[in-house]
Design a protein around this motif. Sequence first.
Motif, PDB file in Angstrom:
ATOM      1  N   THR A 102     -28.575 -42.421  34.741  1.00 54.56           N
ATOM      2  CA  THR A 102     -27.139 -42.201  34.569  1.00 54.56           C
ATOM      3  C   THR A 102     -26.703 -40.857  35.129  1.00 54.56           C
ATOM      4  O   THR A 102     -25.661 -40.767  35.779  1.00 54.56           O
ATOM      5  CB  THR A 102     -26.767 -42.278  33.081  1.00 54.56           C
ATOM      6  N   SER A 121     -20.834 -37.297  29.001  1.00 53.17           N
ATOM      7  CA  SER A 121     -20.543 -37.997  30.249  1.00 53.17           C
ATOM      8  C   SER A 121     -21.461 -39.207  30.436  1.00 53.17           C
ATOM      9  O   SER A 121     -21.015 -40.291  30.830  1.00 53.17           O
ATOM     10  CB  SER A 121     -20.685 -37.038  31.432  1.00 53.17           C
ATOM     11  N   ARG A 124     -20.429 -41.944  28.005  1.00 56.92           N
ATOM     12  CA  ARG A 124     -19.141 -42.530  28.409  1.00 56.92           C
ATOM     13  C   ARG A 124     -19.329 -43.443  29.628  1.00 56.92           C
ATOM     14  O   ARG A 124     -18.789 -44.562  29.680  1.00 56.92           O
ATOM     15  CB  ARG A 124     -18.158 -41.417  28.723  1.00 56.92           C
ATOM     16  N   ILE A 125     -20.098 -42.990  30.610  1.00 54.88           N
ATOM     17  CA  ILE A 125     -20.344 -43.806  31.800  1.00 54.88           C
ATOM     18  C   ILE A 125     -21.098 -45.081  31.436  1.00 54.88           C
ATOM     19  O   ILE A 125     -20.764 -46.179  31.894  1.00 54.88           O
ATOM     20  CB  ILE A 125     -21.124 -42.997  32.855  1.00 54.88           C
ATOM     21  N   TYR A 126     -22.105 -44.929  30.595  1.00 59.85           N
ATOM     22  CA  TYR A 126     -22.902 -46.090  30.208  1.00 59.85           C
ATOM     23  C   TYR A 126     -22.052 -47.126  29.475  1.00 59.85           C
ATOM     24  O   TYR A 126     -22.130 -48.328  29.770  1.00 59.85           O
ATOM     25  CB  TYR A 126     -24.064 -45.627  29.317  1.00 59.85           C
ATOM     26  N   ARG A 127     -21.227 -46.653  28.529  1.00 64.18           N
ATOM     27  CA  ARG A 127     -20.400 -47.597  27.773  1.00 64.18           C
ATOM     28  C   ARG A 127     -19.364 -48.274  28.680  1.00 64.18           C
ATOM     29  O   ARG A 127     -19.065 -49.464  28.526  1.00 64.18           O
ATOM     30  CB  ARG A 127     -19.718 -46.880  26.622  1.00 64.18           C
ATOM     31  N   ALA A 128     -18.831 -47.510  29.636  1.00 63.81           N
ATOM     32  CA  ALA A 128     -17.889 -48.112  30.584  1.00 63.81           C
ATOM     33  C   ALA A 128     -18.575 -49.182  31.429  1.00 63.81           C
ATOM     34  O   ALA A 128     -18.017 -50.258  31.693  1.00 63.81           O
ATOM     35  CB  ALA A 128     -17.284 -47.029  31.474  1.00 63.81           C
ATOM     36  N   GLU A 129     -19.819 -48.868  31.847  1.00 63.08           N
ATOM     37  CA  GLU A 129     -20.573 -49.854  32.627  1.00 63.08           C
ATOM     38  C   GLU A 129     -20.875 -51.101  31.797  1.00 63.08           C
ATOM     39  O   GLU A 129     -20.801 -52.224  32.303  1.00 63.08           O
ATOM     40  CB  GLU A 129     -21.873 -49.226  33.128  1.00 63.08           C
ATOM     41  N   GLN A 131     -19.088 -52.225  29.254  1.00 59.72           N
ATOM     42  CA  GLN A 131     -17.852 -52.986  29.088  1.00 59.72           C
ATOM     43  C   GLN A 131     -17.509 -53.753  30.361  1.00 59.72           C
ATOM     44  O   GLN A 131     -17.073 -54.906  30.308  1.00 59.72           O
ATOM     45  CB  GLN A 131     -16.716 -52.028  28.722  1.00 59.72           C
ATOM     46  N   ALA A 132     -17.716 -53.105  31.519  1.00 56.40           N
ATOM     47  CA  ALA A 132     -17.451 -53.786  32.784  1.00 56.40           C
ATOM     48  C   ALA A 132     -18.392 -54.969  32.976  1.00 56.40           C
ATOM     49  O   ALA A 132     -17.982 -56.045  33.428  1.00 56.40           O
ATOM     50  CB  ALA A 132     -17.590 -52.801  33.948  1.00 56.40           C
TER      51      ALA A 132
END
Length: 436
Positions: A102, A121, A124-129, A131-132
């Motif tokens: 990450t 960060s 946040r990036i992992y959770r966004a990924e 969700q996507a």
Amino acid sequence: MKETLKLLVVDDDEVDRMAIRRALTEGGVQMELSEVSDSNDAFSALNTTAYDCIFLDYRLPLQDGLTLIKQLRSSEIKVPLVILTDRGDEEIAVQLIKAGATDYLSKSRISPENLTQVLRSAIRIYRAEMQAALAQEELIIKIQQLEKQQQQIQMQNFKLLETSQLKSHFLATMSHELRTPMNAIIGFSQILLRPKFAQLTHQQADMVERILNNGKHLLMLLNEVLDFSKLEVGRLDLKAEKFDLSKIINLAVGEMRSLADAKNLSLLVQTNLQNPLVFNDPVRIKQILLNLLSNAIKFTESGEIWVELQELPANRLVIIVRDTGIGIASRDFKRIFEAFRQVDQTITRKYPGTGLGLAIVDSLVRMMGGKIFLESKLGIGSMFKIELPRQIALTNVATEARIALDDNGIFYSAKNPHQSFCQARQTPIGYPKFKI
């Protein structure tokens, strides 16, 4: 961070592990921190516990961080990974991120601010990924469901089409079979009414007359069903020939005059044609006019019915049927041209009929390359305008005739019959308008 995070530090250097622990604590991170010194212990810990983030030293004694990342991804273990690098390992860190890490942080830059910022960060990036990815999975599922529904709809449409074709063939066959005995009933009724054949009492003659009239009415209904069935399956062809349109109009009006007289309706004809010769199917032209006149008489209780013939530019002409009947509401303009559709669909409706007349007229006019325009107001009356080419195209015409028109509308022989006609739409002014 308010939530308590489960964190895992994978590093063989105890000093580095202590530095990470101290920086996270001073950064105010609420955590449950686990520490391991090699990749095997890390992999075992990840198989038993779900962590919110991993701090991974790139240089491990048993295997490097790249191998561990690939092992985690192949095992479908998903967790944010922050790579801890030494100086000069930035290029390697980029490769690790491409492999699935990450983020990365140089050990020389570890501080409470930097470490907590990288941690936030990464999560946040992992959770966004995630969700996507979840949204993508849901989208794929919906697409699959839609494809399945589309296949089911296509199958249902195919079955409906097959059923409709079977229905049309059945109606055509039954209508044809019923016409034979009905013609016999009409024929024998006509023979019985001849004075030379039999001497009937007034009461008997009245009964035979009713049999004849009802037989003709039933035959008309059967012919409508038969024509509609042929139109549905594409088996109805126009049999074109050259004829005097005004004579066909007068014949149709003559047949309907007795019905108009029975209701004390005036039936007027006005012809404004310099050249009455046309190339079309006279039987179908007469059928169109009989249907329009029948409707006009049926729905008119008092007043007048007009039939007009007029010239139009580009070798076209118009047939107009107007009445002073009950009229048609604008909301019903489209519905009246639908097959089996009547404005009043109730069993106790005042005006009988199959609801096929205008649908047949519509189909025939389209086959002839024409258009129908409707104007009507409730309580005032209706006007049907049918625009037709003086010579119909030979696409749907069952004929070997080779006839065409010159610029003045005069017929002459030709090897390539003229098949074009004016497509301009002219809408009359007055009543609410509708064209199909």
